[in-house]
Write a protein that holds these residues in place. Structure first.
Motif, PDB file in Angstrom:
ATOM      1  N   LYS A   1       0.845  -1.182   0.000  1.00 37.45           N
ATOM      2  CA  LYS A   1       0.000   0.000   0.000  1.00 37.45           C
ATOM      3  C   LYS A   1       0.884   1.238   0.000  1.00 37.45           C
ATOM      4  O   LYS A   1       1.812   1.274   0.792  1.00 37.45           O
ATOM      5  N   PRO A   2       0.680   2.218  -0.846  1.00 34.47           N
ATOM      6  CA  PRO A   2      -0.346   2.281  -1.881  1.00 34.47           C
ATOM      7  C   PRO A   2      -0.046   1.306  -3.004  1.00 34.47           C
ATOM      8  O   PRO A   2       1.098   1.232  -3.465  1.00 34.47           O
ATOM      9  N   LEU A   3      -1.059   0.577  -3.421  1.00 32.57           N
ATOM     10  CA  LEU A   3      -0.884  -0.426  -4.456  1.00 32.57           C
ATOM     11  C   LEU A   3      -1.055   0.242  -5.823  1.00 32.57           C
ATOM     12  O   LEU A   3      -1.982   1.034  -6.009  1.00 32.57           O
ATOM     13  N   ASP A   4      -0.157  -0.087  -6.729  1.00 30.76           N
ATOM     14  CA  ASP A   4      -0.238   0.469  -8.076  1.00 30.76           C
ATOM     15  C   ASP A   4      -1.316  -0.303  -8.842  1.00 30.76           C
ATOM     16  O   ASP A   4      -1.049  -1.305  -9.493  1.00 30.76           O
ATOM     17  N   ARG A   5      -2.533   0.183  -8.741  1.00 31.16           N
ATOM     18  CA  ARG A   5      -3.671  -0.555  -9.289  1.00 31.16           C
ATOM     19  C   ARG A   5      -3.573  -0.721 -10.805  1.00 31.16           C
ATOM     20  O   ARG A   5      -3.854  -1.793 -11.341  1.00 31.16           O
ATOM     21  N   GLU A   6      -3.152   0.351 -11.477  1.00 27.76           N
ATOM     22  CA  GLU A   6      -3.037   0.267 -12.939  1.00 27.76           C
ATOM     23  C   GLU A   6      -2.049  -0.811 -13.350  1.00 27.76           C
ATOM     24  O   GLU A   6      -2.289  -1.572 -14.301  1.00 27.76           O
ATOM     25  N   ALA A   7      -0.918  -0.877 -12.633  1.00 30.20           N
ATOM     26  CA  ALA A   7       0.098  -1.877 -12.970  1.00 30.20           C
ATOM     27  C   ALA A   7      -0.440  -3.286 -12.716  1.00 30.20           C
ATOM     28  O   ALA A   7      -0.196  -4.203 -13.503  1.00 30.20           O
ATOM     29  N   ILE A   8      -1.173  -3.452 -11.628  1.00 27.81           N
ATOM     30  CA  ILE A   8      -1.736  -4.773 -11.307  1.00 27.81           C
ATOM     31  C   ILE A   8      -2.702  -5.198 -12.427  1.00 27.81           C
ATOM     32  O   ILE A   8      -2.647  -6.341 -12.908  1.00 27.81           O
ATOM     33  N   ILE A   9      -3.566  -4.274 -12.827  1.00 19.59           N
ATOM     34  CA  ILE A   9      -4.542  -4.592 -13.880  1.00 19.59           C
ATOM     35  C   ILE A   9      -3.814  -4.928 -15.182  1.00 19.59           C
ATOM     36  O   ILE A   9      -4.135  -5.906 -15.859  1.00 19.59           O
ATOM     37  N   GLU A  10      -2.799  -4.156 -15.503  1.00 21.29           N
ATOM     38  CA  GLU A  10      -2.047  -4.397 -16.737  1.00 21.29           C
ATOM     39  C   GLU A  10      -1.353  -5.756 -16.701  1.00 21.29           C
ATOM     40  O   GLU A  10      -1.421  -6.529 -17.662  1.00 21.29           O
ATOM     41  N   HIS A  11      -0.704  -6.055 -15.585  1.00 22.50           N
ATOM     42  CA  HIS A  11       0.013  -7.328 -15.497  1.00 22.50           C
ATOM     43  C   HIS A  11      -0.946  -8.519 -15.474  1.00 22.50           C
ATOM     44  O   HIS A  11      -0.583  -9.619 -15.879  1.00 22.50           O
ATOM     45  N   ALA A  12      -2.151  -8.293 -14.980  1.00 23.87           N
ATOM     46  CA  ALA A  12      -3.115  -9.395 -14.890  1.00 23.87           C
ATOM     47  C   ALA A  12      -3.843  -9.616 -16.210  1.00 23.87           C
ATOM     48  O   ALA A  12      -4.471 -10.662 -16.403  1.00 23.87           O
ATOM     49  N   SER A  13      -3.749  -8.647 -17.100  1.00 26.50           N
ATOM     50  CA  SER A  13      -4.507  -8.781 -18.342  1.00 26.50           C
ATOM     51  C   SER A  13      -3.764  -9.695 -19.315  1.00 26.50           C
ATOM     52  O   SER A  13      -2.542  -9.676 -19.400  1.00 26.50           O
ATOM     53  N   GLY A  14      -4.517 -10.527 -20.009  1.00 26.35           N
ATOM     54  CA  GLY A  14      -3.919 -11.389 -21.029  1.00 26.35           C
ATOM     55  C   GLY A  14      -3.423 -12.728 -20.522  1.00 26.35           C
ATOM     56  O   GLY A  14      -3.180 -13.625 -21.305  1.00 26.35           O
ATOM     57  N   VAL A  15      -3.260 -12.858 -19.212  1.00 28.24           N
ATOM     58  CA  VAL A  15      -2.815 -14.164 -18.697  1.00 28.24           C
ATOM     59  C   VAL A  15      -4.030 -15.064 -18.462  1.00 28.24           C
ATOM     60  O   VAL A  15      -5.161 -14.587 -18.360  1.00 28.24           O
ATOM     61  N   ARG A  16      -3.766 -16.360 -18.329  1.00 30.38           N
ATOM     62  CA  ARG A  16      -4.866 -17.305 -18.156  1.00 30.38           C
ATOM     63  C   ARG A  16      -5.022 -17.750 -16.705  1.00 30.38           C
ATOM     64  O   ARG A  16      -5.975 -18.445 -16.353  1.00 30.38           O
ATOM     65  N   ALA A  17      -4.081 -17.364 -15.862  1.00 29.18           N
ATOM     66  CA  ALA A  17      -4.210 -17.674 -14.430  1.00 29.18           C
ATOM     67  C   ALA A  17      -3.414 -16.650 -13.624  1.00 29.18           C
ATOM     68  O   ALA A  17      -2.414 -16.101 -14.111  1.00 29.18           O
ATOM     69  N   ILE A  18      -3.903 -16.408 -12.419  1.00 29.64           N
ATOM     70  CA  ILE A  18      -3.235 -15.470 -11.496  1.00 29.64           C
ATOM     71  C   ILE A  18      -2.984 -16.210 -10.192  1.00 29.64           C
ATOM     72  O   ILE A  18      -3.892 -16.881  -9.668  1.00 29.64           O
TER      73      ILE A  18
END
Lengths: 312, 280
Positions: A227-244
């Motif tokens: 915290k503070p969590l970089d929300r945009e970076a998390i969303i970007e890194h999570a996009s396109g993958v098939r598992a988290i």
């Protein structure tokens, strides 16, 4: 296996460096200075190191008073006492007025492997990140400790610094630009995103290497700032993958896993799994590896979580 | 003894502070009346005579600090800061309202002149110790004054701070116990009796003074003695009356935190104004 280094020693050395840079830096300790390594600062700057005795609540509020007259206090004790015993003091004396106090929660997670439940703090990130104004950092190795500490003179407001007791593999790139809030891509991959912090980052890298041999491409993200969590970076890194997969040395309730999924709320994302402690207290063990294995905080556990979560 | 005009003035200010508190609490709004007005003489003496405090420059680094460990009685501190012009007088009508400056407990975001966030009992003395330690380290002349409640003496953190205040010889720190002998649910002797307060503080290494907390002469002299005492912090155990100056609220838990009816408000206001006018 890469080189291992002590995060505590890195922390103590960094404290001394900060002390040289600014006269405002002072440290407080509750009789655990040899463990937290605040003793290094005390040796170098005896007139700026305050031994407060075994009284963590008073130490926390005293740190608030010091900050109110312009000091930059670092108070040091085990995570269990910093975030647990002194929670109300951290909340009301420090966080409400948004004071520039640095709270070192040392021997965090299960890293004090011998001392058992009462000393193993696996709820601290949940407690600390719930507090408005609070910054929460959990460095993965000695290099990240040094880089994080270099930000501690200028960063505003209170910071909770989570420090592991044991020597850990050095994995953070020496040349990487660090800033608080940054998510660091430690390894690229296309199929799976593994978010990790602290001791689990190196284990995630091991898991990724193993999975590569099985044809699964895994990227590893070190989330050194909870915290503070970089929300945009998390969303970007999570996009396109098939598992988290999120891996943390913490209860799965309210820690990094919770923070990641909070960041992904309202966003369509791949199925997610947590590797963490399942709503239980710790235990004494002969060594750190045995304990981590007992609670399933291993690279094998990350490999299993990836395989389980990855759609067929 | 100082000039008697000084004491008359302080008594008059104390009554003015009581008047401000009564007006703040008003009619039909819940407020901590009893423990606020028991402090009127102490707060008047500090803010209007003994503290180094420039209302035109309330953040001066060399100012003396005043904080209430018993944060719920902040109306008395608000009352003083209103007289100093640090808090606008019109805020009297907005105690504990969303649009107002005056929060239910001391809040540095909302209220000018607040030195710390207190309210969770037991923390103010530790904060004051930290301030005193830091100010001494910076070689500043400032002194730190903190007021605790007598019920608050049950908080364990108080005694942690008592040890560290003595350990560090914080002679720039003066603490008060507002011994009004009443806490939220009754008389302290019935709720949770804490005997031998003076002996306890002495055993913890503090210079202990006991005074009548409504006698401005005694308050002045105790503050002077504290200032002259070197090497140890001083605690002034001030015997006071909860609700002092409002006859129906004196020495009762019933007006610890309660709303006044219009009739009670009128009576309270008339009494404190009459008392003020007796000092002229």
């Amino acid at each position: 296996m890469s080189e291992v280094k002590s995060l505590r020693v890195a922390y103590g050395e960094a404290l001394v460096e900060l002390g040289k840079k600014s006269d405002a830096v002072v440290t407080l300790e509750a009789d655990l200075g040899k463990s937290t390594q605040s003793i290094m600062f005390g040796t170098e700057f005896p007139d700026r190191h305050f031994e407060m005795g075994i009284a963590e609540q008073n130490m926390a509020s005293t740190a608030a008073g010091l900050a109110l007259v312009g000091k930059i206090p670092f108070f040091n004790t085990f995570a269990i006492f910093a975030a647990g015993r002194a929670f109300d003091q951290v909340r009301n004396s420090i966080c409400v007025p948004n004071l520039k106090v640095r709270i070192c929660g040392s021997s965090a997670g299960l890293s004090d492997f011998g001392d058992g439940k009462t000393h193993q703090m696996i709820e601290d990130m949940a407690l600390m990140r719930a507090l408005p104004h609070m910054t929460v950092v959990c460095p993965c190795d000695a290099v990240e400790v040094k880089k994080m500490m270099a930000c501690m003179l200028d960063w505003d407001g209170p910071v909770y610094i989570r420090i592991n007791r044991n020597d850990l593999p050095v994995v953070y790139p020496e040349n990487e630009r660090y800033h608080i809030g940054k998510v660091t891509k430690m390894r690229d991959g296309a199929d799976v995103a593994v978010f990790a912090c602290g001791v689990m980052t190196a284990k995630a890298l091991e898991a990724a290497a193993e999975l590569e041999g099985e044809g699964v491409s895994v990227k590893v993200l070190n989330v050194g700032t909870i915290k503070p969590l970089d929300r945009e970076a998390i969303i970007e890194h999570a996009s396109g993958v098939r598992a988290i997969v999120v891996a943390e040395e913490h209860t799965i309730i309210g820690g990094l896993g919770g923070a990641i999924l909070e960041a992904l709320r309202g966003v369509k994302h791949a199925p997610a799994e947590f590797v963490g402690v399942e709503d239980t207290f710790g235990a004494s063990a002969e060594n750190y590896d045995i304990l981590m294995n007992h609670f399933g905080l291993t690279s094998d556990a990350i490999v299993s979580a990836v395989k389980k979560t990855l759609p067929a | 003894m100082e000039n008697t005009d000084v004491y008359t003035r302080l008594n008059r200010i104390a009554c003015q502070l009581r008047e401000n508190v009564v007006r703040m609490i008003g009619v039909g709004k819940v407020g901590h009346l009893g423990g606020s007005v028991s402090l009127a003489e102490i707060v008047a003496t500090l803010y209007f005579h003994k503290m180094t405090y420039d209302p035109k420059n309330p953040k001066h680094p060399d100012r003396d600090r005043f904080l209430l460990s018993k944060g719920h009685t902040c109306p008395i501190q608000y009352a003083a800061l209103i007289e100093h012009g640090v808090i606008p007088r019109e805020e009297i009508a907005g105690l504990k309202t969303l649009a107002g400056m005056l929060q239910g407990h001391p809040d540095m975001d909302y209220t000018p002149g607040m030195e710390a966030v207190t309210g969770s009992l037991g923390q103010g003395l530790s904060i004051a110790c930290g301030m005193a330690l830091g100010l001494r380290h910076e070689k500043r002349p400032s002194r730190v004054y903190v007021v605790m409640g007598d019920g608050e003496q049950a908080e364990g953190q108080i005694w942690e701070a008592a040890m560290s205040g003595a350990r560090y010889g914080l002679d720039n720190l003066t603490a008060f116990v507002d011994r009004n002998r009443v806490q939220a649910t009754g008389h302290t002797k019935d709720v949770f009796d804490i005997p031998a307060i003076e002996k306890k503080w002495a055993a913890f290494g503090w210079n202990v003074l006991e005074i009548d907390g409504h006698d401005v002469v005694a308050v002045c002299e105790a503050i002077d003695t504290a200032r002259a005492t070197k090497g140890v912090p001083t605690i002034i155990v001030a015997n006071t009356v909860k609700g002092k100056g409002v006859s129906f609220a004196e020495d009762t838990a019933a007006f610890h935190n309660v709303a006044l009816t219009q009739e009670q408000y009128d009576t309270a206001l008339a009494e404190v104004i009459a008392a003020k006018e007796s000092f002229s």
